[in-house]
Design an enzyme around this catalytic site. Structure first.
Site, PDB file in Angstrom:
ATOM      1  CG  ASP A 193      -1.397   8.542   2.078  1.00 27.16           C
ATOM      2  OD1 ASP A 193      -1.020   8.984   2.699  1.00 27.16           O
ATOM      3  OD2 ASP A 193      -2.860   9.007   1.846  1.00 27.16           O
ATOM      4  CG  ASP A 203      -2.103   1.280   1.381  1.00 30.37           C
ATOM      5  OD1 ASP A 203      -2.918   1.581   0.157  1.00 30.37           O
ATOM      6  OD2 ASP A 203      -2.359   1.726   2.383  1.00 30.37           O
TER       7      ASP A 203
END
Length: 273
Positions: A11, A9
């Site tokens: 952010d 992932d």
């Protein structure tokens, strides 16, 4: 020795806002240098892979467009596998529209095969009303993801795709099909892009309800980083748990911990007699 690879992932994992998380650049660049394949997964459908990779390179990451896999890409590929050269009415932005065009879909304003909802900063009620009528008349409702909100920096949020999807579901009585994390559709596609098996795949994320739930359900090794939205005190709320918990990806620069993650060498979180 079996090949290992990483789904990561972005952010809250490798950057916050416009700043890289300390140690993240070194970690990603070390994966590249050591030859471990990796793919960034994002539930943001607004931007194209080129836009995303440009941002990452500006932050110092050694990445290319091919290192990015968005929920818009997953959605477009899924729909193309269900119906070739279909039609769609889209509430979303350029990243989603580009991916639909890439798989041969046409964007229409009347009787589409699918109504597709993605992120959007300028969603108008007029578009929502049109979508409601299309769904009521037989168009299928597709969501790029069901995230209820999106962080925009400085501790602020805006309504996410899931918020608009919930409104359409309530208005029409129809349930959306979501392709983004934690859907196994996106997780399986990402694994296949890296040409890995289930036990060769490691997911690093900061969100229990998308990254860890989706990857754990697929049987991937899961690493929760506390540098994003999830706090260690939040873990008691869930009936599932990650395989590993780290403060940030900087911890994985430690060779001993990195090796434990690669080969899933840890004490079991739950022991059943």
């Amino acid at each position: 020795m079996a090949q290992k690879g990483f789904l990561i992932d972005m952010d809250g994992v490798i950057y916050r806002g416009s700043e890289p998380i300390p140690g993240a650049v070194e970690f990603i660049n070390s994966l590249r240098e050591k030859g471990y394949p990796f793919l960034f997964l994002t539930n943001n459908s607004q931007r194209t892979p080129r836009d995303v990779s440009y941002k990452l390179r500006k932050l110092g990451f050694n990445v290319t467009d091919e290192d990015i896999f968005t929920c818009a890409m997953a959605t477009a590929r899924y729909l193309a596998s269900r119906k070739e050269h279909g039609t769609a009415y889209v509430i979303g932005e350029g990243g989603l529209l580009t991916e639909l065009h890439n798989v041969g879909y046409s964007i229409v304003d009347d009787h589409p095969d699918y109504v597709i909802i993605g992120e959007g900063r300028t969603i108008m009620l007029e578009s929502v009303d049109k979508a409601i009528n299309m769904i009521m008349n037989g168009s299928k409702l597709i969501a790029t993801n069901l995230d209820p909100n999106c962080p925009v920096g400085n501790g602020k949020y805006r309504a996410g795709c899931g918020a608009f999807v919930a409104m359409l579901e309530f208005a029409t009585g129809k349930q959306a099909f979501s392709v983004g994390k934690p859907s196994p559709v996106m997780m399986r596609m990402a694994r296949k892009i890296l040409q890995l098996s289930t036990d060769e795949t490691i997911m690093i994320g900061d969100t229990m309800t998308t990254d860890i739930l989706g990857a754990g359900s697929m049987g991937f090794t899961t690493v929760l980083t506390l540098s994003g939205v999830t706090k260690e005190s939040d873990l008691d709320q869930f009936g599932y748990a990650p395989d590993f918990i780290i403060k940030s990806v900087k911890d994985l620069l430690d060779e001993e911990l990195f090796s434990k993650v690669l080969y899933k060498q840890h004490e079991p979180i739950l022991t059943v007699a």
